[in-house]
Enzyme design. Structure first.
Site, PDB file in Angstrom:
ATOM      1  N   GLY A  34      -7.014   4.008  -8.287  1.00  0.00           N
ATOM      2  CA  GLY A  34      -6.689   3.471  -6.951  1.00  0.00           C
ATOM      3  C   GLY A  34      -7.936   2.997  -6.238  1.00  0.00           C
ATOM      4  CG  LEU A  72      -9.086  -2.741  -6.519  1.00  0.00           C
ATOM      5  CD1 LEU A  72      -8.271  -3.959  -6.959  1.00  0.00           C
ATOM      6  CD2 LEU A  72     -10.568  -3.114  -6.432  1.00  0.00           C
ATOM      7  CD  GLN A  93     -10.397   3.539   5.088  1.00  0.00           C
ATOM      8  OE1 GLN A  93      -9.330   4.152   5.033  1.00  0.00           O
ATOM      9  NE2 GLN A  93     -11.273   3.726   6.049  1.00  0.00           N
ATOM     10  CG  ASP A 109      -5.947  -0.417  -7.374  1.00  0.00           C
ATOM     11  OD1 ASP A 109      -4.715  -0.653  -7.381  1.00  0.00           O
ATOM     12  OD2 ASP A 109      -6.505   0.163  -6.420  1.00  0.00           O
ATOM     13  NE  ARG A 114      -4.222  -2.979  -3.942  1.00  0.00           N
ATOM     14  CZ  ARG A 114      -5.116  -3.179  -2.984  1.00  0.00           C
ATOM     15  NH1 ARG A 114      -5.285  -4.389  -2.474  1.00  0.00           N
ATOM     16  NH2 ARG A 114      -5.864  -2.187  -2.533  1.00  0.00           N
ATOM     17  CG  ASP A 132       1.064   2.121 -13.276  1.00  0.00           C
ATOM     18  OD1 ASP A 132       1.004   3.137 -12.543  1.00  0.00           O
ATOM     19  OD2 ASP A 132       2.092   1.436 -13.394  1.00  0.00           O
ATOM     20  CE1 TYR A 179      -1.627  10.410   1.580  1.00  0.00           C
ATOM     21  CE2 TYR A 179      -1.818  11.028   3.898  1.00  0.00           C
ATOM     22  CZ  TYR A 179      -2.407  10.671   2.701  1.00  0.00           C
ATOM     23  OH  TYR A 179      -3.777  10.577   2.621  1.00  0.00           O
ATOM     24  CE  LYS A 182      -3.264  12.496  -0.812  1.00  0.00           C
ATOM     25  NZ  LYS A 182      -4.231  12.167  -1.862  1.00  0.00           N
TER      26      LYS A 182
HETATM   27  N1  LIG Z   1      -8.402   6.473   4.190  1.00  0.00           N
HETATM   28  C1  LIG Z   1      -8.245   7.623   4.836  1.00  0.00           C
HETATM   29  O1  LIG Z   1      -8.406   7.714   6.059  1.00  0.00           O
HETATM   30  C2  LIG Z   1      -7.892   8.846   4.045  1.00  0.00           C
HETATM   31  C3  LIG Z   1      -7.776  10.076   4.724  1.00  0.00           C
HETATM   32  C4  LIG Z   1      -7.426  11.205   3.985  1.00  0.00           C
HETATM   33  C5  LIG Z   1      -7.209  11.116   2.619  1.00  0.00           C
HETATM   34  N2  LIG Z   1      -7.315   9.910   1.990  1.00  0.00           N
HETATM   35  C6  LIG Z   1      -7.033   9.855   0.552  1.00  0.00           C
HETATM   36  O2  LIG Z   1      -8.054   9.139  -0.116  1.00  0.00           O
HETATM   37  C7  LIG Z   1      -7.498   8.379  -1.197  1.00  0.00           C
HETATM   38  C8  LIG Z   1      -7.921   6.939  -1.066  1.00  0.00           C
HETATM   39  O3  LIG Z   1      -7.482   6.468   0.193  1.00  0.00           O
HETATM   40  P1  LIG Z   1      -7.545   4.926   0.574  1.00  0.00           P
HETATM   41  O4  LIG Z   1      -7.561   4.860   2.064  1.00  0.00           O
HETATM   42  O5  LIG Z   1      -8.591   4.237  -0.217  1.00  0.00           O
HETATM   43  O6  LIG Z   1      -6.080   4.471   0.085  1.00  0.00           O
HETATM   44  P2  LIG Z   1      -5.503   2.985   0.001  1.00  0.00           P
HETATM   45  O7  LIG Z   1      -4.061   3.025   0.369  1.00  0.00           O
HETATM   46  O8  LIG Z   1      -6.389   2.048   0.729  1.00  0.00           O
HETATM   47  O9  LIG Z   1      -5.617   2.689  -1.571  1.00  0.00           O
HETATM   48  C9  LIG Z   1      -4.805   3.331  -2.512  1.00  0.00           C
HETATM   49  C10 LIG Z   1      -4.857   2.512  -3.797  1.00  0.00           C
HETATM   50  O10 LIG Z   1      -3.943   3.101  -4.737  1.00  0.00           O
HETATM   51  C11 LIG Z   1      -3.453   2.054  -5.538  1.00  0.00           C
HETATM   52  N3  LIG Z   1      -2.216   2.424  -6.243  1.00  0.00           N
HETATM   53  C12 LIG Z   1      -0.945   2.453  -5.773  1.00  0.00           C
HETATM   54  N4  LIG Z   1      -0.101   2.757  -6.757  1.00  0.00           N
HETATM   55  C13 LIG Z   1      -0.831   2.917  -7.895  1.00  0.00           C
HETATM   56  C14 LIG Z   1      -0.544   3.228  -9.245  1.00  0.00           C
HETATM   57  N5  LIG Z   1       0.734   3.410  -9.663  1.00  0.00           N
HETATM   58  N6  LIG Z   1      -1.560   3.309 -10.138  1.00  0.00           N
HETATM   59  C15 LIG Z   1      -2.840   3.117  -9.745  1.00  0.00           C
HETATM   60  N7  LIG Z   1      -3.178   2.807  -8.482  1.00  0.00           N
HETATM   61  C16 LIG Z   1      -2.193   2.713  -7.558  1.00  0.00           C
HETATM   62  C17 LIG Z   1      -3.222   0.903  -4.558  1.00  0.00           C
HETATM   63  O11 LIG Z   1      -3.174  -0.341  -5.230  1.00  0.00           O
HETATM   64  C18 LIG Z   1      -4.421   1.050  -3.615  1.00  0.00           C
HETATM   65  O12 LIG Z   1      -5.474   0.179  -3.974  1.00  0.00           O
HETATM   66  C19 LIG Z   1      -5.985   8.587  -1.136  1.00  0.00           C
HETATM   67  O13 LIG Z   1      -5.608   9.559  -2.082  1.00  0.00           O
HETATM   68  C20 LIG Z   1      -5.744   9.111   0.261  1.00  0.00           C
HETATM   69  O14 LIG Z   1      -4.640   9.969   0.305  1.00  0.00           O
HETATM   70  C21 LIG Z   1      -7.640   8.783   2.676  1.00  0.00           C
END
Ligand SMILES: NC(=O)c1ccc[n+]([C@@H]2O[C@H](COP(=O)([O-])OP(=O)(O)OC[C@H]3O[C@@H](n4cnc5c(N)ncnc54)[C@H](O)[C@@H]3O)[C@@H](O)[C@H]2O)c1
Length: 368
Positions: free
Chosen positions: A62, A64, A66, A88, A90, A106, A195, A199
């Site tokens: 995952g 790509l 944030q 990823d 994507r 995936d 979600y 988690k």
């Molecule tokens: N950003 C935050 O503020 C935050 C806060 C707490 C925890 N997190 C955790 O950190 C991690 C990364 O967060 P983020 O903000 O980068 O998430 P995001 O939503 O920006 O990115 C998630 C990525 O997962 C990919 N994805 C979806 N389905 C998939 C699959 N079947 N196989 C492979 N990839 C797949 C998507 O294409 C996407 O690029 C997550 O697990 C999230 O729960 C993030």
């Protein structure tokens, strides 16, 4: 107990041993002769020791979203470009594609994951794939598949191949019945989003695999992460709007307090906990925090350099209800004590950094 009879002696001892996580149990579990998917689990055969490669070989799932691209940059600086693979489902933008190894993966495809781990001799897995809170509520069955079934694939692959596994958790893993100010590492966790539920499941399954199979599972509960390119959360949108239009409409109540962190702190914490010697970790899931603020406090800080910023409030009841069930402040004393966690960015540094990053110079100059 027919099921127990079918198990090896070591497995029976492990299952019957009192408590979880005590040293004798951990020893017994490591000697179990089967892995979660019934593949022979001989960690000495599967895992590549660090001395062999000098550096871990990292796969980020995952990647790509944030956080993944920034984490890859940090890890590549430390371990070398080719030792960190972003993946990823994507298509990567060209600057990401040309900055280091990228492959399709995936997490719902177990064989594909296994092939990647084997062919690239992966030793660390950072599991970032997930559907986050708002997206998850909009598509519960997909969130359940990606966040729960996908996690099962990741846990099995990591256990079978002796990987060190990082899975992030979140403030969303707590709910309205959790203590909210501050929220300790161990307390009631009854979240009301898919979600959050997924988690909590990840935290518990990772810890279970640690105790049961000796999996080197490490988990940090991130607060809200602020970066210039994140999704339109209020604490990010305010910076973009302040610079572009000088007006900002906030969808949360002015006094909604949430724990927050600048992205650089979050990524550094992730690297730090992955590098921490196992004996320093008294737990496998830690809260980490940097600051805690409300919209009105953030607005006041942004208005210091940009006094003309106009703010109105138009509350989104769905987002407000979710935010009201989340921690207001995170107690991260255990992370600070065990592996030396320390944040760099408080609210004033966050505001200055975001405004500088987004090129606020012209507006600040005008305001002066
Ligand atoms: N950003 C935050 O503020 C935050 C806060 C707490 C925890 N997190 C955790 O950190 C991690 C990364 O967060 P983020 O903000 O980068 O998430 P995001 O939503 O920006 O990115 C998630 C990525 O997962 C990919 N994805 C979806 N389905 C998939 C699959 N079947 N196989 C492979 N990839 C797949 C998507 O294409 C996407 O690029 C997550 O697990 C999230 O729960 C993030």
């Amino acid at each position: 107990m027919p099921v127990l009879r079918a198990l090896s002696k070591a497995a029976r001892q492990a299952l019957l041993a009192p408590g979880c996580g005590c040293p004798p149990l951990a020893v017994a579990v490591r000697s179990i002769s089967f892995s979660p998917r019934q593949v022979t689990n001989d960690a000495s055969f599967h895992s590549v020791s660090f001395s062999e490669t000098d550096h871990p070989k990292v796969l980020i799932t995952g990647g790509l979203g944030q956080l993944g691209v920034g984490l890859a940059k940090l890890l590549r600086k430390r371990f070398g470009n080719n030792n960190v693979i972003l993946s990823d489902i994507r298509k990567p933008p060209s600057h990401v594609f040309h900055s280091g190894p990228f492959i399709y993966s995936d997490i719902l495809d177990y064989k594909n994951l296994r092939e990647i781990v084997v062919n690239n001799r992966i030793t660390w897995l950072v599991h970032y794939s997930a559907l986050l809170s708002a997206v998850g509520e909009a598509n519960v069955s997909l969130a359940r598949a990606v966040n729960i079934t996908g996690l099962h694939n990741i846990l099995d692959i990591a256990a079978e191949h002796g990987l060190r596994l990082f899975v992030p958790s979140t403030i969303g893993a707590f709910g309205p019945t959790s203590p909210r100010n501050p929220t300790p590492d161990l307390c009631v966790q009854r979240p009301r989003t898919i979600y959050g539920v997924s988690k909590v499941h990840a935290e518990l399954m990772g810890e279970y695999y640690h105790h049961r199979y000796g999996l080197d599972f490490r988990c940090l509960r991130y607060p809200g992460i602020i970066s210039a390119d994140s999704q339109p959360d209020y604490a990010v949108a305010i910076f973009h709007d302040a610079i572009k239009t000088g007006k900002f409409e906030c969808n949360l109540k002015p006094d909604t307090r949430l724990p927050m962190m600048y992205i650089d702190d979050c990524l550094r914490a992730t690297l730090d906990v992955m590098e921490a010697p196992a004996e320093q970790l008294t737990m496998r899931t830690y809260n980490i925090n940097a600051m805690s603020f409300s919209p009105e406090e953030l607005v006041a800080e942004v208005q210091k350099p940009l006094p003309d910023l106009q703010v109105t409030y138009n509350i989104d009841p769905v987002r407000q209800a979710i935010a009201d069930s989340w921690p207001m402040n995170f107690d991260d004393n255990n992370a600070r004590k065990d592996w030396g966690w320390k944040h760099d960015y408080d609210l004033p540094e966050l505001v200055t950094t975001m405004l500088n990053f987004l090129g606020a110079d012209s507006r600040i100059a005008r305001a002066n």
